[in-house]
Design a protein around this motif. Structure first.
Motif, mmCIF file in Angstrom:
data_model
loop_
_atom_site.group_PDB
_atom_site.id
_atom_site.type_symbol
_atom_site.label_atom_id
_atom_site.label_comp_id
_atom_site.label_asym_id
_atom_site.label_seq_id
_atom_site.Cartn_x
_atom_site.Cartn_y
_atom_site.Cartn_z
ATOM 1 N N ARG A 1 0.894 -1.172 -0.085
ATOM 2 C CA ARG A 1 0.159 -0.066 -0.227
ATOM 3 C C ARG A 1 0.969 1.103 -0.118
ATOM 4 O O ARG A 1 0.986 1.849 1.011
ATOM 5 C CB ARG A 1 -0.939 0.041 1.192
ATOM 6 N N GLU B 1 -0.340 5.085 0.729
ATOM 7 C CA GLU B 1 -0.583 5.336 2.006
ATOM 8 C C GLU B 1 0.974 5.245 2.943
ATOM 9 O O GLU B 1 0.976 6.172 3.853
ATOM 10 C CB GLU B 1 -1.309 4.223 2.740
ATOM 11 N N GLU C 1 2.404 8.601 2.655
ATOM 12 C CA GLU C 1 1.632 9.630 3.301
ATOM 13 C C GLU C 1 2.169 9.516 4.718
ATOM 14 O O GLU C 1 2.233 10.528 5.359
ATOM 15 C CB GLU C 1 0.087 9.345 3.450
#
Length: 218
Positions: free
Chosen positions: A74, A77, A80
């Motif tokens: 992922r 994500e 981030e």
């Protein structure tokens, strides 16, 4: 217990501790680590988030969540999370490298190279940063820049994976004298079972069965 590969026992204890102290961020963090170790990614992510809810700004929990996202693939994500971490820690080499990997996997090569370069500047002895920079340069077809990066990285780290990629570059460029010197340095790494990061065809002469066995174990 985790270090002793007793994951089930650790999980049982940590679930019990979290149930007894549901508002303790450390209990949630330790549970998340155990769940992550056991490959229970969704449950680990929830425990990391709960730890962060109970203790906003908990860097260890934020880093754990980023690592979990990376392991799951992922990448957006993960990036981030890592940007949030870096906004607070500044030039943290490990977080910069992890950000570079997440961006690389997302296809954001320019940003990935920038992050890896910042990581190498903060920690010149970090082989994975040099490898990531060189890999991006090779993907762009910039053989000269890739070779310079590998030579600089290997000079500062003596890392076998960098050496393996360096030998590959010499071979592709038909620089046989440097290739042979790289092979001579690479062969002890194969004997020792290190991750030389290159297949057997890089070697200038046939490998022994013992060397092949060591390499496959690396």
């Amino acid at each position: 217990l985790l270090e002793q590969r007793k994951g089930n026992e650790a999980l049982a204890l940590l679930h019990g501790a979290a149930a007894m102290a549901p508002h303790d961020p450390d209990c949630q963090f330790n549970l998340a680590r155990a769940l992550q170790f056991d490959g229970q990614w969704n449950a680990a992510n929830e425990a990391y988030r709960e730890s962060l809810r109970l203790s906003p700004g908990n860097l260890m929990a934020e880093k754990g969540l980023a690592a979990s996202f990376l392991a799951e693939g992922r990448y957006a994500e993960a990036a981030e999370c890592l940007r949030r971490i870096l906004s607070r820690t500044g030039e943290d080499a490990e977080s910069l490298l992890a950000l570079g990997k997440a961006l690389f996997e997302s296809g954001e090569l320019d940003e990935a190279e920038t992050a890896a370069r910042r990581a190498s500047e903060q920690s010149p002895s970090l082989p994975a940063a040099w490898l990531l920079i060189a890999t991006i340069q090779a993907m762009r077809g910039d053989a000269e820049a890739c070779l310079a990066t590998l030579e600089r990285g290997y000079a500062g780290t003596q890392d076998s994976a960098l050496l393996g990629m360096l030998a590959m570059q010499y071979r592709q460029l038909c620089d046989w004298s440097k290739w042979r010197r790289a092979w001579q340095a690479l062969l002890p790494c194969v004997d020792a079972g290190d991750d030389a990061g290159s297949p057997f065809w890089l070697l200038c002469q046939p490998t022994t069965p013992a060397q092949q066995l060591n390499y496959t174990r690396a």
